[in-house]
Design an enzyme around this catalytic site. Structure first.
Site, PDB file in Angstrom:
ATOM      1  N   HIS A 160       0.813  -1.221   0.000  1.00 54.92           N
ATOM      2  CA  HIS A 160       0.000   0.000   0.000  1.00 54.92           C
ATOM      3  C   HIS A 160       0.845   1.269   0.000  1.00 54.92           C
ATOM      4  O   HIS A 160       0.301   2.373  -0.169  1.00 54.92           O
ATOM      5  CB  HIS A 160      -0.934   0.027   1.210  1.00 54.92           C
ATOM      6  CG  HIS A 160      -2.003  -1.014   1.177  1.00 54.92           C
ATOM      7  ND1 HIS A 160      -2.853  -1.183   0.100  1.00 54.92           N
ATOM      8  CD2 HIS A 160      -2.355  -1.969   2.087  1.00 54.92           C
ATOM      9  CE1 HIS A 160      -3.688  -2.184   0.345  1.00 54.92           C
ATOM     10  NE2 HIS A 160      -3.404  -2.673   1.544  1.00 54.92           N
ATOM     11  N   HIS A 198      -6.513  -6.953  -0.480  1.00 58.44           N
ATOM     12  CA  HIS A 198      -6.633  -5.515  -0.729  1.00 58.44           C
ATOM     13  C   HIS A 198      -5.788  -5.106  -1.935  1.00 58.44           C
ATOM     14  O   HIS A 198      -4.671  -5.599  -2.117  1.00 58.44           O
ATOM     15  CB  HIS A 198      -6.187  -4.727   0.506  1.00 58.44           C
ATOM     16  CG  HIS A 198      -6.991  -5.047   1.730  1.00 58.44           C
ATOM     17  ND1 HIS A 198      -6.596  -5.997   2.651  1.00 58.44           N
ATOM     18  CD2 HIS A 198      -8.178  -4.557   2.166  1.00 58.44           C
ATOM     19  CE1 HIS A 198      -7.498  -6.073   3.615  1.00 58.44           C
ATOM     20  NE2 HIS A 198      -8.472  -5.220   3.346  1.00 58.44           N
ATOM     21  N   TYR A 324      -4.874 -11.547   8.369  1.00 58.97           N
ATOM     22  CA  TYR A 324      -5.152 -11.086   9.730  1.00 58.97           C
ATOM     23  C   TYR A 324      -6.002 -12.056  10.549  1.00 58.97           C
ATOM     24  O   TYR A 324      -6.350 -11.745  11.684  1.00 58.97           O
ATOM     25  CB  TYR A 324      -5.790  -9.694   9.677  1.00 58.97           C
ATOM     26  CG  TYR A 324      -4.952  -8.780   8.807  1.00 58.97           C
ATOM     27  CD1 TYR A 324      -3.725  -8.320   9.259  1.00 58.97           C
ATOM     28  CD2 TYR A 324      -5.334  -8.465   7.505  1.00 58.97           C
ATOM     29  CE1 TYR A 324      -2.914  -7.540   8.456  1.00 58.97           C
ATOM     30  CE2 TYR A 324      -4.534  -7.678   6.695  1.00 58.97           C
ATOM     31  CZ  TYR A 324      -3.321  -7.224   7.176  1.00 58.97           C
ATOM     32  OH  TYR A 324      -2.511  -6.456   6.362  1.00 58.97           O
TER      33      TYR A 324
END
Length: 343
Positions: A160, A198, A324
């Site tokens: 990211h 993501h 996670y």
């Protein structure tokens, strides 16, 4: 397959993450790494070594120098200004403001260089980020020297982080640096395959106008998932990079079948592009029980994904990204590696 890993990752452990309107213990925490290390050892993949020192030369080819200086000095500036807690962005330049003017005061500077306020900086963040970078670079050096593949157990993750902003738990884009290193070593074309849930907005940002690095990302549809403002299928690259950016956004509840079809399409396009080296942004948060994701992959699916990736037959560096569901992160990560090796 050798794993590169640094204990310095422990130096980065923010005590708070802003999510759902409250402060919670960050999902991206040191214990994630312990589960991966334990699983590697359980499965006989115990060739785990510390990385060499980081090399900033390829980093400086990709990242804004002001951004790098900020990451190195942010904590000291924050404390010198009398701030009591961790470095957390309170505001960012929005529509109608000046996104090109960096404030001098640290509170404004933080917002200028941050794109997601869930990501805090602590006194050990810079050293931890450098150690994560070093693991990725050492893995690349191993593969460049002739190994078929290597695993960089990076923490904090990287995909990211853009050329001039941090966020999404990421500070330095490890996968992008590895791709640049392969190019510097003579690879004519490199691919970064991002299988994290993501979207790898940072990697897209860095290579969007380049034809020599093909970026392919499988991820949650940005209409429903972080980072929200990037990752649509019509983002194909610009200028020389037109056609070298491939996004595969998928809807909530996506199971392995459609996900694997997207992976196969990305693999086919990587093969057709004549890629000579592969970087895998290895996130396993597409898992069905991940607390901040919405795909429905089973643990066994990650092994099959590894087998499919191995079919490319390319020198490959795996860089750890997200995942996670803490108790499953080791199983799912190592399943990818074992599937790759077993193929």
């Amino acid at each position: 397959m050798r794993t590169f890993f640094s204990e310095d990752h422990r130096l980065h452990f923010p005590q708070a993450e802003l999510t759902g309107g409250q402060f919670v213990t960050p999902y991206e925490r040191p214990s994630r790494v312990e589960y991966v290390l334990n699983r590697l050892k359980e499965q006989g993949l115990a060739d785990i070594v510390a990385p060499d020192a980081p090399d900033m030369a390829p980093v400086k080819k990709l990242l804004d120098p002001g951004f790098l200086r900020f990451l190195e000095t942010a904590w000291d500036e924050w404390k010198a200004a009398g701030m009591k807690g961790e470095v957390i962005a309170a505001g960012m330049p929005a529509r109608g403001m000046h996104p090109d003017r960096c404030p001098e005061y640290i509170d404004g500077k933080v917002g200028y260089y941050c794109h997601a306020s869930e990501t805090a900086i602590t006194g050990g963040t810079w050293r931890a980020a450098l150690s994560s970078l070093a693991s990725a670079q050492s893995a690349q050096a191993q593969v460049a020297a002739g190994a078929q593949a290597a695993f960089a157990l990076c923490r904090p993750p990287g995909h990211h982080a853009t050329a001039d902003q941090y966020g999404g738990y990421c500070f330095i884009n490890n996968a992008a640096v590895v791709a640049q290193m392969f190019r510097d070593d003579g690879a004519g074309k490199v691919a970064v395959l991002d299988i994290d849930f993501h979207h790898g907005n940072g990697t897209q940002n860095i290579f969007y106008d380049r034809a020599d690095v093909l970026f392919a990302s499988l991820h949650g549809d940005p209409r429903h998932a972080y980072p929200y403002y990037l990752g649509y299928a019509d983002e194909r690259g610009t200028g020389a990079g037109e056609g070298a950016n491939l996004n595969y956004p998928m809807l909530p509840g996506t199971p392995y079948g459609p996900w694997a079809e997207a992976l196969d399409d990305a693999i086919a396009k990587i093969r057709a592009a004549g890629v000579e080296a592969l970087v895998v942004s290895l996130g396993v948060d597409a898992f069905k029980d991940d607390p901040i994701s919405f795909f429905k992959l089973e643990s066994a699916d990650f092994a099959d994904a590894g087998r499919r990736i191995a079919g490319l037959g390319l020198p490959t560096v795996f860089c750890m990204e997200g995942g996670y569901a803490i108790e499953a992160v080791g199983i799912n990560t190592v399943n990818v590696l074992e599937g790759f090796l077993g193929a």
